[in-house]
Design a protein around this motif. Structure first.
Motif, short mmCIF file in Angstrom:
data_model
loop_
_atom_site.label_atom_id
_atom_site.label_comp_id
_atom_site.label_asym_id
_atom_site.label_seq_id
_atom_site.Cartn_x
_atom_site.Cartn_y
_atom_site.Cartn_z
N SER A 17 -2.71 0.37 2.99
CA SER A 17 -2.36 1.30 4.07
C SER A 17 -3.53 2.22 4.44
CB SER A 17 -1.13 2.12 3.69
OG SER A 17 0.02 1.30 3.70
N VAL A 48 8.36 -3.90 -0.33
CA VAL A 48 7.84 -2.54 -0.43
C VAL A 48 6.51 -2.42 0.31
CG1 VAL A 48 6.91 -0.80 -2.03
CG2 VAL A 48 9.03 -2.03 -2.60
N ARG A 49 5.64 -3.41 0.10
CA ARG A 49 4.34 -3.35 0.76
C ARG A 49 4.46 -3.52 2.27
NH1 ARG A 49 -1.07 -6.73 -1.07
NH2 ARG A 49 -2.58 -5.33 -0.09
N HIS A 51 7.02 -2.67 4.15
CA HIS A 51 7.59 -1.45 4.72
C HIS A 51 6.57 -0.31 4.73
CE1 HIS A 51 11.79 -3.14 3.52
NE2 HIS A 51 11.37 -3.62 4.68
N GLU A 52 5.74 -0.27 3.69
CA GLU A 52 4.72 0.78 3.62
C GLU A 52 3.73 0.66 4.77
OE1 GLU A 52 0.94 1.52 0.75
OE2 GLU A 52 2.86 1.39 -0.30
N THR A 56 3.11 3.20 7.88
CA THR A 56 1.77 3.73 8.18
C THR A 56 1.46 3.58 9.66
OG1 THR A 56 0.95 3.27 5.95
CG2 THR A 56 -0.70 3.47 7.71
#
Length: 288
Positions: A17, A48-49, A51-52, A56
């Protein structure tokens, strides 16, 4: 008079991110106002990655045009990129992967005006691979920045990997661009006005990515047009295997030296022109 700020077109994979944030800031500083990005995530990337990264983008004020998942076939990036270009519409398009930070010899508006006035429908660039001072493939701290973490720039892509270091960095909307943004089938850029494409690919995690690429392309899980991409990955893995897991920054072929996004490398026009005009896909052979 047409608006000279180009639309930035990019297909974004599972990067860090902070890299996405730094990339957006860089291009906003160059004057880019419109970002058209699409996310594509291979199956191994966690929710998780994903969505992160999506969060961002939203925090940066960018609404992705779409998010897709699944195999990263060799044609995947090109199809998504061309869909984004169609959506962007008329004008100039800036084409950049998220690990590519373009550096121009003049303000972006002037570069586009000069291309228009000289009858060029594309603007070219040449990759300048950025690595750590030791050549180790390390992570980086957002507070320190990419420049501090990867201070050296050199010619790794074509002199080690035998990959095409040429890039089409700007193209009019009606100009076709080949896979990887390496060339335009119908237009040649001005070789005397090439931008430096600072290539921050050689970070922590890249070796796993390259091994995964070789595995999936070799098995046919990901479709390839030629074995070139996996061959390039194999050359990098073999090289770091011979050099303790690092890139050999002392090898004079790669011409690594300290560079900065704040100023063009010394003698860049002549250096870039020489490489750009003489590079051939079959020109590099021998041991690395």
């Amino acid at each position: 008079m047409p608006h000279l700020s180009p639309a930035l077109i990019a297909v974004v994979g599972p990067v860090e991110s902070p890299l996405l944030a730094a990339w957006v800031r860089h291009y906003r500083c160059l004057g880019v106002e419109r970002f058209l990005i699409a996310f594509h995530f291979p199956d191994h990337v966690s929710d998780v990655r994903r969505h992160e990264l999506q969060a961002t983008a939203r925090e940066l004020g960018i609404v992705p045009t779409g998010t897709s998942t699944g195999p990263w076939h060799e044609h995947t990036n090109t199809e998504l990129r061309d869909s984004l270009r169609h959506r962007a519409g008329p004008g100039w398009h800036l084409l950049a992967d998220v690990d590519e930070f373009q550096q121009y010899p003049a303000p972006l508006g002037e570069v586009i005006t000069q291309a228009d006035e000289s009858g060029h429908h594309v603007v070219g660039g040449l990759m300048l691979d950025r690595v750590t001072g030791s050549g180790s493939l390390t992570t980086w701290r957002p507070e320190g920045g990419l420049e501090t973490a990867y201070p050296l720039g050199g010619h790794l892509t074509h002199r080690l990997l035998r990959g095409d270091p040429r890039k089409i960095v700007l193209a009019r909307h009606d100009v076709a661009v080949a896979s990887g943004n390496h060339r335009s089938p119908s237009h040649r850029p001005d070789a005397d006005r090439l931008c430096a494409v600072h290539h921050f690919k050689w970070r922590s995690g890249i070796l796993d990515d390259l091994r995964r690429r070789i595995q999936h392309f070799s098995s046919g899980t990901w479709e390839e047009h030629t074995p070139a991409v996996r061959d390039e990955a194999g050359r990098l893995l073999a090289h770091v295997g011979r050099h303790g897991g690092a890139i050999n920054v002392s090898d004079p072929r790669f011409a690594f030296r300290r560079v900065s996004l704040d100023r063009m490398p010394s003698d860049w026009p002549a250096e870039a022109r020489s490489i750009h005009t003489t590079w051939r896909s079959h020109a590099h052979s021998g041991q690395d």
